[in-house]
Design a protein around this motif. Structure first.
Motif, short mmCIF file in Angstrom:
data_model
loop_
_atom_site.label_atom_id
_atom_site.label_comp_id
_atom_site.label_asym_id
_atom_site.label_seq_id
_atom_site.Cartn_x
_atom_site.Cartn_y
_atom_site.Cartn_z
N GLN A 1 22.85 -0.66 24.20
CA GLN A 1 23.37 -1.50 23.23
C GLN A 1 24.40 -1.14 23.03
O GLN A 1 25.06 -3.08 22.32
CB GLN A 1 22.93 -0.01 22.26
CG GLN A 1 23.72 0.19 20.75
CD GLN A 1 25.24 0.81 21.00
OE1 GLN A 1 26.03 1.60 21.61
NE2 GLN A 1 25.65 -0.42 20.09
N PRO A 2 25.26 -1.22 24.16
CA PRO A 2 26.68 -1.68 24.05
C PRO A 2 26.73 -3.68 23.83
O PRO A 2 27.70 -4.33 24.18
CB PRO A 2 27.41 -1.50 24.97
CG PRO A 2 27.27 0.43 24.95
CD PRO A 2 25.72 0.11 24.67
N PRO B 1 22.98 7.96 24.53
CA PRO B 1 23.31 6.17 23.98
C PRO B 1 21.44 5.46 24.41
O PRO B 1 20.34 5.92 24.53
CB PRO B 1 23.14 5.92 25.49
CG PRO B 1 22.84 6.65 25.76
CD PRO B 1 23.00 8.31 25.16
N GLN B 2 21.76 4.54 23.45
CA GLN B 2 20.47 3.79 23.18
C GLN B 2 20.26 2.20 23.86
O GLN B 2 21.05 1.47 24.36
CB GLN B 2 20.33 2.89 21.63
CG GLN B 2 20.62 3.87 20.46
CD GLN B 2 18.74 5.14 20.37
OE1 GLN B 2 17.75 5.04 20.47
NE2 GLN B 2 19.34 6.30 20.98
N ASP C 1 26.51 -8.50 18.19
CA ASP C 1 26.49 -8.95 16.87
C ASP C 1 25.52 -9.47 17.06
O ASP C 1 25.10 -10.17 18.16
CB ASP C 1 27.57 -9.07 15.72
CG ASP C 1 27.69 -10.38 16.25
OD1 ASP C 1 27.58 -11.28 17.28
OD2 ASP C 1 28.83 -10.25 15.94
N LEU D 1 22.17 -2.53 14.62
CA LEU D 1 23.61 -2.37 15.85
C LEU D 1 24.12 -0.93 15.48
O LEU D 1 24.46 0.39 16.28
CB LEU D 1 24.37 -2.85 15.98
CG LEU D 1 23.39 -4.38 16.33
CD1 LEU D 1 23.88 -5.39 16.91
CD2 LEU D 1 22.43 -3.69 17.77
N THR D 2 24.57 -0.86 13.97
CA THR D 2 25.56 0.45 13.43
C THR D 2 24.26 1.60 13.29
O THR D 2 25.11 2.90 14.36
CB THR D 2 25.80 0.63 11.98
OG1 THR D 2 26.66 -0.93 12.23
CG2 THR D 2 26.36 1.45 11.73
N ALA E 1 23.85 3.33 17.53
CA ALA E 1 25.60 3.12 17.62
C ALA E 1 25.82 5.06 17.59
O ALA E 1 26.81 5.37 18.22
CB ALA E 1 26.53 2.72 18.35
N GLN E 2 24.99 5.24 16.10
CA GLN E 2 25.56 6.77 15.66
C GLN E 2 24.56 7.48 16.49
O GLN E 2 24.80 9.16 16.04
CB GLN E 2 25.39 6.30 14.43
CG GLN E 2 26.89 5.58 13.82
CD GLN E 2 26.02 5.54 12.38
OE1 GLN E 2 25.46 5.57 11.56
NE2 GLN E 2 27.51 5.32 11.59
#
Length: 134
Positions: free
Chosen positions: A61-62, A19-20, A66, A10-11, A14-15
Motif C-alpha cells: 500500500q505505501p 498492512p494492505q 495516488d 488508498l485512504t 491505509a486506515q
C-alpha cells in the motif's frame, strides 16, 4: 465511506489495522468479433464489450502514492488500458505480505476477470472514477 475516486480506496487501505498489499489488473475493452449492431452501438457509447487483462501488478500500500502516480507508472509499459480492477490483501500480525505470497491471489484475480467474474473487485476508469457494472 463511499468511494468516489481511486484515491479514496488508498485512504481506506491505509486506515486498516493490518498492512494492505494491493492487487491491480489493468484491462482493455473490446468489441467481440461476432457482435450485433446493437452491441456495436452500445460499445460506441462506452457500454458493453469484453474486458481483457493486459497487465497486472501487486504493490504494498505505501508504494502507491495516488492514482496519478499509478497511471504514470502504467504508461511506461506501453500498454493501453481502460479499466483497472483492484483488490487488497491483509497482512498478518502487523507484517505486510510480500509479492511472492500475493502472487497466487493475483493470478486468481486475473482468471476471474478473464471469466467475467468481476463483481468481487473494485474497478476504476482512467480518470480514477469508480466503474459500476450492471
Amino acid at each position: 465511506m463511499e468511494l468516489t475516486h481511486f484515491n479514496d480506496f488508498l485512504t481506506v487501505a491505509a486506515q486498516q489495522t493490518e498492512p494492505q498489499h494491493l492487487l491491480f489488473v489493468f484491462a482493455t475493452a473490446a468489441l467481440p468479433a461476432e457482435h450485433t449492431d446493437e452491441e456495436a452501438r452500445r460499445f460506441a457509447e462506452g457500454q458493453g464489450g469484453t474486458l481483457t487483462p493486459v497487465m497486472y501488478v501487486d504493490k504494498a500500500q505505501p508504494e502507491v502514492a495516488d492514482f496519478d502516480s499509478l497511471v504514470a507508472e502504467s504508461k511506461h509499459t506501453g500498454r493501453d488500458w481502460q479499466i483497472v480492477f483492484v483488490a487488497a490483501l491483509d497482512g498478518h500480525r502487523g507484517q505486510p505480505l510480500g509479492s511472492e505470497a500475493a502472487q497466487p491471489a493475483l493470478e486468481l484475480m486475473v482468471k476471474h476477470i478473464e471469466n467475467g467474474q468481476i463483481e468481487r473487485f473494485l474497478a476504476f476508469d482512467k480518470t480514477g472514477r469508480p466503474v459500476r457494472f450492471v
